[in-house]
Scaffold this motif. Structure first.
Motif, PDB file in Angstrom:
ATOM      1  N   GLU A 181       0.678  -1.231  -0.175  1.00  0.00           N
ATOM      2  CA  GLU A 181       0.123  -0.002  -0.080  1.00  0.00           C
ATOM      3  C   GLU A 181       0.662   1.319   0.023  1.00  0.00           C
ATOM      4  N   ARG A 182       1.976   1.308   0.786  1.00  0.00           N
ATOM      5  CA  ARG A 182       2.788   2.416   1.094  1.00  0.00           C
ATOM      6  C   ARG A 182       3.773   2.633  -0.502  1.00  0.00           C
ATOM      7  N   THR A 232       2.425   1.479  -3.510  1.00  0.00           N
ATOM      8  CA  THR A 232       1.525   2.031  -4.320  1.00  0.00           C
ATOM      9  C   THR A 232       1.436   3.802  -4.293  1.00  0.00           C
ATOM     10  N   TYR A 233       1.198   4.172  -2.972  1.00  0.00           N
ATOM     11  CA  TYR A 233       0.938   5.412  -2.772  1.00  0.00           C
ATOM     12  C   TYR A 233       2.446   6.496  -3.199  1.00  0.00           C
TER      13      TYR A 233
END
Length: 234
Positions: free
Chosen positions: A211-212, A214-215
């Motif tokens: 998730e990190r 991707t961000y």
């Protein structure tokens, strides 16, 4: 004697609405408030600090530069000792974005429609912009300012109806790009360098955090696109 005020604080002063009564939060040496009074930008300043030492420094500065008649000094944790009806503008400069969030979170009247905030974060600008947007603050202006070897940004905002920010815009707001400052290119370059290092670190980490990744990857892609577009319009 000339007031030894920094370019960073001069940029903050330029975003204070003319005639506004101002709370200078974390006043330190008091130079911002003194300049606001001397330049006729503000008729009254409340200089606040959490510690007595900086407040005494600010008192001495105000006496030295003949500005002690229209400046008050208060020992205050953020905006805690400020009555909302006393001010039209609050300046929070020279502190981390996380501390600015803490101070504003503790203020029950921060969303007053006619209240202007001028913020100058030293760090965590992306987290601060995300939080401000989530709290319903509209970023009216944002400008980069070079002070020595450091490149900061100064924000002017009010409660409003902000559009949601993308990951890249959390690092470089539409208001910053609209400023047209010649420093925007250098600011975007620094952000890009930092994001490249972050993305590479996440990709090489033993424990993957998708998730990190991707961000930050999306933020990097957007910043790189901003650099291309800004270069075409500079």
């Amino acid at each position: 004697m000339k007031l030894p005020i920094s370019k960073r604080l001069l940029c903050c002063a330029s975003m204070v609405p003319p005639g506004a009564r101002v709370a200078d939060i974390g006043t330190d040496h008091g130079y911002l408030g003194i300049h606001l009074l001397q330049a006729g930008i503000s008729p009254h300043v409340i200089a606040c600090d959490l510690r007595q030492g900086p407040l005494e420094n600010a008192r001495r500065s105000a006496r030295q530069f003949g500005a002690d008649g229209n400046i008050e000094f208060r020992l205050s944790d953020g905006l805690e000792k400020i009555d909302p009806e006393e001010i039209d503008c609050a300046v929070l400069a020279g502190m981390g974005g996380d501390l600015i969030i803490r101070i504003l979170s503790a203020c029950s009247w921060k969303a007053r429609e006619d209240l202007t905030f001028v913020l100058q974060p030293q760090s965590a600008g992306n987290i601060l912009r995300r939080w401000l947007c989530g709290e319903g603050f509209e970023l009216l202006r944002e400008e980069p300012v070079q002070d020595g070897s450091f490149l900061y940004t100064v924000m002017q905002l009010r409660a409003g109806s902000p559009a949601a920010l993308t990951p890249g815009q959390e690092y470089a707001s539409p208001a910053l790009i609209r400023s047209g400052s010649p420093l925007v290119g250098a600011y975007l370059a620094r952000v890009e360098t930092a994001l490249i290092a972050t993305v590479e670190g996440l990709r090489g980490a033993e424990k993957q955090r998708p998730e990190r990744l991707t961000y930050f990857s999306q933020a990097l892609q957007e910043i790189q696109e901003m650099r291309k577009q800004y270069g075409n319009h500079s």
